[in-house]
Every structure is written in C-alpha cells, then in structure tokens.
Motif scaffolding. Structure first.
Motif, PDB file in Angstrom:
ATOM      1  N   VAL A 202      89.451  84.479 -74.666  1.00  0.00           N
ATOM      2  CA  VAL A 202      88.879  85.813 -74.881  1.00  0.00           C
ATOM      3  C   VAL A 202      89.280  86.672 -73.698  1.00  0.00           C
ATOM      4  CG1 VAL A 202      86.717  87.121 -75.156  1.00  0.00           C
ATOM      5  CG2 VAL A 202      86.884  84.780 -76.069  1.00  0.00           C
ATOM      6  N   GLY A 205      87.101  91.371 -74.765  1.00  0.00           N
ATOM      7  CA  GLY A 205      86.459  91.414 -76.083  1.00  0.00           C
ATOM      8  C   GLY A 205      87.346  90.976 -77.237  1.00  0.00           C
ATOM      9  N   LYS A 206      88.638  90.723 -76.963  1.00  0.00           N
ATOM     10  CA  LYS A 206      89.548  90.282 -78.031  1.00  0.00           C
ATOM     11  C   LYS A 206      89.689  88.766 -77.991  1.00  0.00           C
ATOM     12  CE  LYS A 206      92.704  94.180 -78.040  1.00  0.00           C
ATOM     13  NZ  LYS A 206      93.891  94.615 -77.328  1.00  0.00           N
ATOM     14  N   LEU A 207      89.845  88.198 -79.160  1.00  0.00           N
ATOM     15  CA  LEU A 207      90.053  86.753 -79.254  1.00  0.00           C
ATOM     16  C   LEU A 207      91.553  86.515 -79.437  1.00  0.00           C
ATOM     17  CD1 LEU A 207      88.531  84.037 -79.452  1.00  0.00           C
ATOM     18  CD2 LEU A 207      88.419  84.393 -81.920  1.00  0.00           C
ATOM     19  N   ALA A 228      85.799  84.860 -86.998  1.00  0.00           N
ATOM     20  CA  ALA A 228      85.811  85.949 -86.010  1.00  0.00           C
ATOM     21  C   ALA A 228      86.082  87.286 -86.706  1.00  0.00           C
ATOM     22  CB  ALA A 228      86.865  85.667 -84.947  1.00  0.00           C
ATOM     23  N   GLU A 229      87.053  87.290 -87.614  1.00  0.00           N
ATOM     24  CA  GLU A 229      87.375  88.546 -88.315  1.00  0.00           C
ATOM     25  C   GLU A 229      86.182  89.027 -89.138  1.00  0.00           C
ATOM     26  OE1 GLU A 229      91.151  87.534 -90.109  1.00  0.00           O
ATOM     27  OE2 GLU A 229      92.249  88.332 -88.363  1.00  0.00           O
ATOM     28  N   ILE A 233      85.352  90.819 -84.897  1.00  0.00           N
ATOM     29  CA  ILE A 233      86.055  90.587 -83.624  1.00  0.00           C
ATOM     30  C   ILE A 233      87.553  90.806 -83.852  1.00  0.00           C
ATOM     31  CG2 ILE A 233      86.645  88.796 -81.910  1.00  0.00           C
ATOM     32  CD1 ILE A 233      83.861  87.500 -82.624  1.00  0.00           C
ATOM     33  N   VAL A 235      91.190  89.850 -83.522  1.00  0.00           N
ATOM     34  CA  VAL A 235      91.891  88.593 -83.251  1.00  0.00           C
ATOM     35  C   VAL A 235      93.379  88.881 -83.086  1.00  0.00           C
ATOM     36  CG1 VAL A 235      92.396  86.262 -84.090  1.00  0.00           C
ATOM     37  CG2 VAL A 235      90.205  87.336 -84.676  1.00  0.00           C
ATOM     38  N   MET A 279      80.886  84.866 -76.452  1.00  0.00           N
ATOM     39  CA  MET A 279      81.581  84.840 -77.750  1.00  0.00           C
ATOM     40  C   MET A 279      81.778  83.394 -78.216  1.00  0.00           C
ATOM     41  SD  MET A 279      85.173  86.433 -79.079  1.00  0.00           S
ATOM     42  CE  MET A 279      84.981  88.070 -78.405  1.00  0.00           C
ATOM     43  N   LYS A 282      78.554  82.199 -79.713  1.00  0.00           N
ATOM     44  CA  LYS A 282      78.317  82.830 -81.019  1.00  0.00           C
ATOM     45  C   LYS A 282      79.141  82.133 -82.113  1.00  0.00           C
ATOM     46  CE  LYS A 282      78.134  87.542 -82.824  1.00  0.00           C
ATOM     47  NZ  LYS A 282      78.428  88.945 -82.519  1.00  0.00           N
ATOM     48  N   LEU A 283      80.398  81.874 -81.806  1.00  0.00           N
ATOM     49  CA  LEU A 283      81.286  81.223 -82.785  1.00  0.00           C
ATOM     50  C   LEU A 283      80.881  79.760 -82.987  1.00  0.00           C
ATOM     51  CD1 LEU A 283      84.655  82.828 -81.646  1.00  0.00           C
ATOM     52  CD2 LEU A 283      83.528  83.188 -83.861  1.00  0.00           C
TER      53      LEU A 283
END
Ligand code: PPE
Length: 306
Positions: A202, A205-207, A228-229, A233, A235, A279, A282-283
């Motif tokens: 990460v 904020g981007k995966l 994630a999408e 988020i 990706v 993140m 959360k995932l």
C-alpha cells in the motif's frame, strides 16, 4: 502434520498410510508433478470449499503445460474433493486440500511419456501458514538472493512441483537469516512473488500488486483485487522495485495457505507502523468473512460440502 483418515488416489479412497508410491516413481527423480492448494472453511452451513472449480481448472492447466494427461475431468476431481472432506469427518475450523498429479513407476530416463500419471487428493487440518502471531502482528520478509526462474527457462504459471526447489532454497535462506518468509524478484529485478504466496503493498492509499509476468496466476490475489475494487480502493497492477517495497506504507502476502498475512519488516526496514496496517486489517477481516460464508456478496465462490 496432522494425518486424516482417507486419501483419494486414482479414483479410490485409501487409508491415509496406504496411499503409497514406488521409490522409482518418475517424479521423485525428474520433478514433473503438478499440485493445487485449496481450502475448505467451516461455515454455519458446514464445510465450504473456496473457489474449488478455479483451483481444479488450474490443476488441469498446469498438467497441460507440463505435458501430463490427468485421466479425470474437472467435474470428477471436484466431486472427489467434496467427498474427501465428507468422508474424513474433520472437526476443525478449516481444512487444506492438496490435489497432486505425478508420474509413477515404470520407466527411467528423462523422457516421461511412458510413465503412468497418478492422481491424488489429500486433505488435512493445517494451522496458520506463517503463524498465528504473524496473522495479527505481521511477519519478517527477506528478499532472497536467488530470483524466480526466467520465463525463458521455466514455467512459473504452472503450479509445478519443480518450481518449489527455487521456493525451498529461498525460504530456507530467509529462515536461516532469522526471517519468516522469502520474497523473490524476477530476473529483471522486479518483485515476482513470495516462496508460496503473492505480494501486495500500500502506498498513499493505493493498493499495488505485480502483474503475473513471472509468477503463479494466484486465485487469492485475484480475489483480493476484486474485494479491494468493491471497497472503492484504487488498485494498481504494475512492476514494483525493491526500494518501493522498503518505503511502502503497508505490505501483505496473500495465498490459499497464507490467506492475508501482514508484513512488518522487509530486509531490516520497518514497513509503515511496523505492525498490521489499517488497509491490511480491513481486507483480512473481509477475506475471513467471505471464506467463512458470512458475506452473501461472495457466496458464489463457496462450494458447500453437505
Ligand atoms: N505463488 C506461489 C509460488 C504459491 O505457491 C502460491 C500458493 C501463491 C502464489 C498463491 O496462489 P493462490 O493460492 O492461488 O492464491 N501456495 C500454495 C502452497 C503453499 C505450500 O507451502 O504448500 C498455497 O497457498 O496453497
């Protein structure tokens, strides 16, 4: 390991210790075998196998790549796995399934087409792949001195047993140096995958996760991208260099066995807060809700055993 009662072998259920092969089995000498790693979780409605069909299709495709004819259809192999879970009367939270096709006894020499293809599915209860504590606090990852084999000399997209010599050497090196797992670069120096899992990081904020240019087409990686999408988020699938990993805000590994395992250190550099990131958590929570059948949106990925 924890033994179970039965192993499915060439169309029959055999006692755990009766599923044997000859020491001159071709695969033991020359390394052409293909495996899957599939997982069943105990949901409120009994065991459910996660993305069973996708795993079985990949097994058949791996065998096609390595020139092995598995004499069972995807449907037959799916049915064998469902029945194996049923017959073993497991009790635990989750069960790992290990389909394997290998070349048995009959011929010696590199040319393999005369050797019989043996097809097996085993299942057993397997705890957290990288430890219970690793799941909560994160693991230590070491970039291995060996790279993943180049596409010009091996087939990383086949889940072939031969690919695990490279994994095994990298994993040993990591553990010998006091780490938990190895991260392998490709022959160009970009992140490929861990010894038995995929890599995510990460940043702002981007995966970010690498494409499968030089790695297994991972089913969990695909699932995590979809999750994630769906959470909104952003990706990015692109090449990642070593130094980007060192300054990531979060990092984690994914795989059927690894599930979602946070990374807290890479090559002596603390990643983000040095523990499981927000993140990642959360995932991880969403992933467990999905596999344990607590999320209706993803229920189509579950094959119930009962
Ligand atoms: N890369 C490699 C090299 C790999 O072995 C795995 C799975 C993955 C990526 C993730 O793939 P997927 O499970 O489809 O998301 N490794 C299996 C075997 C682990 C073992 O030690 O044995 C697994 O996770 O079942």
């Amino acid at each position: 390991m924890d033994a179970a009662k039965y192993i499915w072998m060439n169309g029959e259920f055999k006692g755990w210790f009766d599923a044997q092969t000859h020491v001159l089995s071709h695969t033991l000498h020359y390394g052409n075998g293909v495996i899957e790693g599939t997982k069943a979780y105990k949901t409120a409605k009994g065991y459910a196998i996660f993305r069973l069909n996708d795993h079985t299709v990949r097994l058949k495709e791996s065998a096609k790549m390595t020139l092995m004819d598995i004499p069972y259809s995807v449907e037959e192999l799916n049915a064998a796995q469902i029945e194996l879970i049923r017959k073993n009367e497991f009790q635990g939270d989750n069960v790992y399934l290990r389909p394997l096709a290998f070349l048995g006894y009959g011929v010696m020499g590199v040319y393999h087409k005369g050797a019989p293809v043996e097809t097996v599915v085993a299942a057993w209860e397997w705890g957290a792949y990288l430890g219970e504590e690793g799941m909560k606090k994160g693991i230590k990852l070491k970039i291995a001195s060996m790279t993943r084999p180049a596409n010009t000399s091996n087939m990383g997209k086949a889940k072939a047993t031969a690919n695990y010599l490279n994994s095994q050497m990298a994993k040993f090196e990591a553990i010998d140096c006091g780490y938990d797992e190895a991260l392998l670069l490709d022959d160009q120096g970009y992140v490929a995958e861990a010894s038995g899992a995929s890599f995510f990081m990460v940043k702002n904020g981007k995966l970010i996760t690498p494409p499968n240019d030089n790695s297994l087409e991972s089913i969990t990686q695909k699932t995590v991208i979809e999750m994630a999408e769906n959470l909104g988020i952003v990706v990015e699938r692109r090449r990642i260099t070593r130094e980007e990993v060192y300054i990531a805000d979060e990092a984690f590994l994914t795989g059927t066995a690894a599930e979602i395992t946070p990374v807290r250190i890479v090559d002596a550099r603390e990643i983000g807060c040095g523990s499981r990131g927000a993140m990642t958590e959360k995932l991880q929570t969403l992933y467990f809700d999905i596999v344990f059948g607590r999320n209706k949106e993803y229920e189509h990925y579950l094959t119930y055993v009962n």
